[in-house]
Design a protein around this motif. Sequence first.
Motif, PDB file in Angstrom:
ATOM      1  N   THR A 149       0.867  -1.167   0.000  1.00 15.95           N
ATOM      2  CA  THR A 149       0.000   0.000   0.000  1.00 15.95           C
ATOM      3  C   THR A 149       0.909   1.223   0.000  1.00 15.95           C
ATOM      4  N   GLN A 150       0.501   2.268  -0.711  1.00 11.65           N
ATOM      5  CA  GLN A 150       1.289   3.495  -0.735  1.00 11.65           C
ATOM      6  C   GLN A 150       0.347   4.683  -0.639  1.00 11.65           C
ATOM      7  N   TYR A 151       0.485   5.415   0.458  1.00  8.85           N
ATOM      8  CA  TYR A 151      -0.363   6.583   0.711  1.00  8.85           C
ATOM      9  C   TYR A 151       0.312   7.855   0.208  1.00  8.85           C
ATOM     10  N   ALA A 152      -0.498   8.890   0.022  1.00  7.55           N
ATOM     11  CA  ALA A 152      -0.016  10.171  -0.484  1.00  7.55           C
ATOM     12  C   ALA A 152       0.966  10.826   0.484  1.00  7.55           C
ATOM     13  N   ALA A 153       0.777  10.606   1.775  1.00  9.22           N
ATOM     14  CA  ALA A 153       1.645  11.209   2.791  1.00  9.22           C
ATOM     15  C   ALA A 153       1.899  10.187   3.889  1.00  9.22           C
ATOM     16  N   PRO A 154       3.095  10.183   4.444  1.00 10.34           N
ATOM     17  CA  PRO A 154       3.420   9.208   5.491  1.00 10.34           C
ATOM     18  C   PRO A 154       2.455   9.213   6.673  1.00 10.34           C
TER      19      PRO A 154
END
Length: 165
Positions: free
Chosen positions: A100-105
Amino acid sequence: MRAGLTAVGLALLLGGCTSFEPATPPDYTGPTANVADQAVQVSGQLLHVFEMTQVDGRRLSSTSMAVVRANQGRGFAVAPVALTNELPLRPARVRLQAATQYAAPILALTNPTCRAEGDVAFTPEAGKGYRVAGRITAEACEAWIEDLATQQPVTEKVSGKGTKG
């Protein structure tokens, strides 16, 4: 899965400290086959990334890092970016990753995450195209390579825990 987040974050931070190599060795002059990564838009803030990060021990530029670079300055919005690699038509050991990769940490700290990584055997064939495919659900985080034309898996799956932990 905070550990997955930490490993991905660390890999992104250290990415500038390590050199990357092409999937095809410099001394190879024969035919190649294309293998495309995938970055699937789940929402305006979340991508599911399925990528090849190594070939026979050579570290490749990754789609995960390309997404971070392309989306810098966009705040809580993320758009997909996917890289491709040309592989020689010979047996190889490739490292696949599903994450999963989100826009912001900060979003990854408060939302479900997963990351699965592992090596599989792969022998590309002439005249075929491939992509790294996978699935991310509450129960599973998986990646594999599939034939583009048939959408059938051509490698074993790399599997890990899903987003519910």
